[in-house]
Design a protein around this motif. Sequence first.
Motif, PDB file in Angstrom:
ATOM      1  N   ILE A  66      -1.764   7.366  -1.251  1.00 50.16           N
ATOM      2  CA  ILE A  66      -2.006   6.911  -2.618  1.00 50.16           C
ATOM      3  C   ILE A  66      -2.526   5.487  -2.507  1.00 50.16           C
ATOM      4  N   LYS A  67      -3.593   5.214  -3.232  1.00 52.88           N
ATOM      5  CA  LYS A  67      -4.166   3.865  -3.246  1.00 52.88           C
ATOM      6  C   LYS A  67      -4.297   3.430  -4.702  1.00 52.88           C
ATOM      7  N   THR A  68      -3.870   2.204  -4.995  1.00 53.98           N
ATOM      8  CA  THR A  68      -3.979   1.681  -6.352  1.00 53.98           C
ATOM      9  C   THR A  68      -5.270   0.883  -6.496  1.00 53.98           C
ATOM     10  N   ARG A  69      -5.619   0.611  -7.742  1.00 52.09           N
ATOM     11  CA  ARG A  69      -6.728  -0.290  -8.018  1.00 52.09           C
ATOM     12  C   ARG A  69      -6.216  -1.728  -7.856  1.00 52.09           C
ATOM     13  N   TRP A  70      -7.145  -2.685  -7.838  1.00 50.00           N
ATOM     14  CA  TRP A  70      -6.742  -4.087  -7.783  1.00 50.00           C
ATOM     15  C   TRP A  70      -5.999  -4.433  -9.059  1.00 50.00           C
ATOM     16  N   MET A  71      -4.856  -5.083  -8.908  1.00 51.44           N
ATOM     17  CA  MET A  71      -4.046  -5.476 -10.060  1.00 51.44           C
ATOM     18  C   MET A  71      -3.833  -6.980 -10.030  1.00 51.44           C
ATOM     19  N   ASP A  72      -3.973  -7.608 -11.176  1.00 56.82           N
ATOM     20  CA  ASP A  72      -3.829  -9.053 -11.280  1.00 56.82           C
ATOM     21  C   ASP A  72      -2.348  -9.437 -11.242  1.00 56.82           C
ATOM     22  N   ASN A  73      -2.010 -10.392 -10.404  1.00 57.75           N
ATOM     23  CA  ASN A  73      -0.638 -10.917 -10.367  1.00 57.75           C
ATOM     24  C   ASN A  73      -0.636 -12.449 -10.283  1.00 57.75           C
ATOM     25  N   THR A  74      -1.591 -13.068 -10.967  1.00 57.05           N
ATOM     26  CA  THR A  74      -1.709 -14.519 -10.948  1.00 57.05           C
ATOM     27  C   THR A  74      -0.463 -15.182 -11.524  1.00 57.05           C
ATOM     28  N   LYS A  90      -5.861 -20.163  -8.837  1.00 62.48           N
ATOM     29  CA  LYS A  90      -6.732 -19.826  -9.968  1.00 62.48           C
ATOM     30  C   LYS A  90      -6.576 -18.359 -10.331  1.00 62.48           C
ATOM     31  N   ALA A  91      -6.535 -17.509  -9.294  1.00 63.38           N
ATOM     32  CA  ALA A  91      -6.415 -16.069  -9.524  1.00 63.38           C
ATOM     33  C   ALA A  91      -5.765 -15.426  -8.312  1.00 63.38           C
ATOM     34  N   ALA A  92      -5.071 -14.330  -8.569  1.00 61.59           N
ATOM     35  CA  ALA A  92      -4.451 -13.559  -7.490  1.00 61.59           C
ATOM     36  C   ALA A  92      -4.491 -12.089  -7.886  1.00 61.59           C
ATOM     37  N   LYS A  93      -4.694 -11.242  -6.894  1.00 61.16           N
ATOM     38  CA  LYS A  93      -4.707  -9.806  -7.138  1.00 61.16           C
ATOM     39  C   LYS A  93      -4.219  -9.096  -5.886  1.00 61.16           C
ATOM     40  N   TYR A  94      -3.761  -7.852  -6.101  1.00 57.50           N
ATOM     41  CA  TYR A  94      -3.273  -7.072  -4.972  1.00 57.50           C
ATOM     42  C   TYR A  94      -3.544  -5.598  -5.210  1.00 57.50           C
ATOM     43  N   LYS A  95      -3.465  -4.851  -4.129  1.00 55.71           N
ATOM     44  CA  LYS A  95      -3.518  -3.397  -4.203  1.00 55.71           C
ATOM     45  C   LYS A  95      -2.522  -2.843  -3.211  1.00 55.71           C
ATOM     46  N   LEU A  96      -2.034  -1.649  -3.489  1.00 52.50           N
ATOM     47  CA  LEU A  96      -1.060  -0.986  -2.631  1.00 52.50           C
ATOM     48  C   LEU A  96      -1.671   0.261  -2.026  1.00 52.50           C
ATOM     49  N   VAL A  97      -1.322   0.523  -0.779  1.00 50.04           N
ATOM     50  CA  VAL A  97      -1.678   1.763  -0.104  1.00 50.04           C
ATOM     51  C   VAL A  97      -0.383   2.359   0.432  1.00 50.04           C
ATOM     52  N   VAL A  98      -0.079   3.577  -0.001  1.00 49.45           N
ATOM     53  CA  VAL A  98       1.152   4.253   0.403  1.00 49.45           C
ATOM     54  C   VAL A  98       0.764   5.484   1.209  1.00 49.45           C
ATOM     55  N   ASN A  99       1.345   5.622   2.390  1.00 51.59           N
ATOM     56  CA  ASN A  99       1.111   6.787   3.245  1.00 51.59           C
ATOM     57  C   ASN A  99       2.409   7.560   3.410  1.00 51.59           C
ATOM     58  N   VAL A 100       2.307   8.890   3.329  1.00 46.29           N
ATOM     59  CA  VAL A 100       3.445   9.775   3.544  1.00 46.29           C
ATOM     60  C   VAL A 100       3.063  10.730   4.669  1.00 46.29           C
ATOM     61  N   VAL A 101       3.932  10.815   5.689  1.00 45.95           N
ATOM     62  CA  VAL A 101       3.658  11.640   6.861  1.00 45.95           C
ATOM     63  C   VAL A 101       4.843  12.561   7.117  1.00 45.95           C
ATOM     64  N   LYS A 102       4.539  13.809   7.438  1.00 46.89           N
ATOM     65  CA  LYS A 102       5.586  14.774   7.766  1.00 46.89           C
ATOM     66  C   LYS A 102       5.905  14.681   9.246  1.00 46.89           C
ATOM     67  N   GLY A 103       7.186  14.828   9.573  1.00 47.53           N
ATOM     68  CA  GLY A 103       7.607  14.803  10.962  1.00 47.53           C
ATOM     69  C   GLY A 103       8.872  15.606  11.147  1.00 47.53           C
ATOM     70  N   PHE A 104       9.352  15.627  12.386  1.00 47.45           N
ATOM     71  CA  PHE A 104      10.583  16.340  12.704  1.00 47.45           C
ATOM     72  C   PHE A 104      11.471  15.447  13.550  1.00 47.45           C
ATOM     73  N   ARG A 105      12.769  15.452  13.241  1.00 49.99           N
ATOM     74  CA  ARG A 105      13.738  14.686  14.002  1.00 49.99           C
ATOM     75  C   ARG A 105      14.984  15.554  14.144  1.00 49.99           C
ATOM     76  N   ASN A 106      15.399  15.785  15.388  1.00 46.83           N
ATOM     77  CA  ASN A 106      16.569  16.621  15.682  1.00 46.83           C
ATOM     78  C   ASN A 106      16.444  18.008  15.060  1.00 46.83           C
ATOM     79  N   GLY A 107      15.246  18.568  15.107  1.00 47.96           N
ATOM     80  CA  GLY A 107      15.022  19.918  14.594  1.00 47.96           C
ATOM     81  C   GLY A 107      14.975  20.016  13.084  1.00 47.96           C
TER      82      GLY A 107
END
Length: 174
Positions: A66-74, A90-107
Amino acid sequence: MKFILLIVMILGLSGCASYEKFRQITEELEIPTKVYKADYNQTWQAVIQVMRKFDIAQQNQEAGFIKTRWMDNTLEVNFADSFGSADAVKAAKYKLVVNVVKGFRNGREVSKVTVYKRQLMEQDFLQGWKEVPTDGISEKTLLYRIERLVAIDNRLKEIDKAREKEQLENTGIQ
């Protein structure tokens, strides 16, 4: 021939610059990550629920991002630094990138969620936008919220199983 050699040298130098940026990110920045004892779909639903308040630009469940658009957080940046010695931005902005991965641990199937926040700040219009490292608080907060949703969902599943078991025992006795 000299022209091709010049092009290759320019590309090689720009490749080194991008490697330096990558090396700086990997050495100085630890990307917040959490592994959940839940299947991929359960974790994905929790991530979607947490990310609802953000302006999502791209979302792909099969690829797990999931990727967000640039969001102002000045205002937030200036408020956080209001008691410090740094000048207001003067200005500040950010965006988030969230990754979800499937895996296995102890079966057992588990899911790993990674949250990356890209923060840009502009001190004045002559300097332009500069990428600054994040403090990691918002990323860890998102991971905590996802963890709570997964824990609540797991607990509800346990309650449903116990209820079904109790109903089966009660119908068998009568």
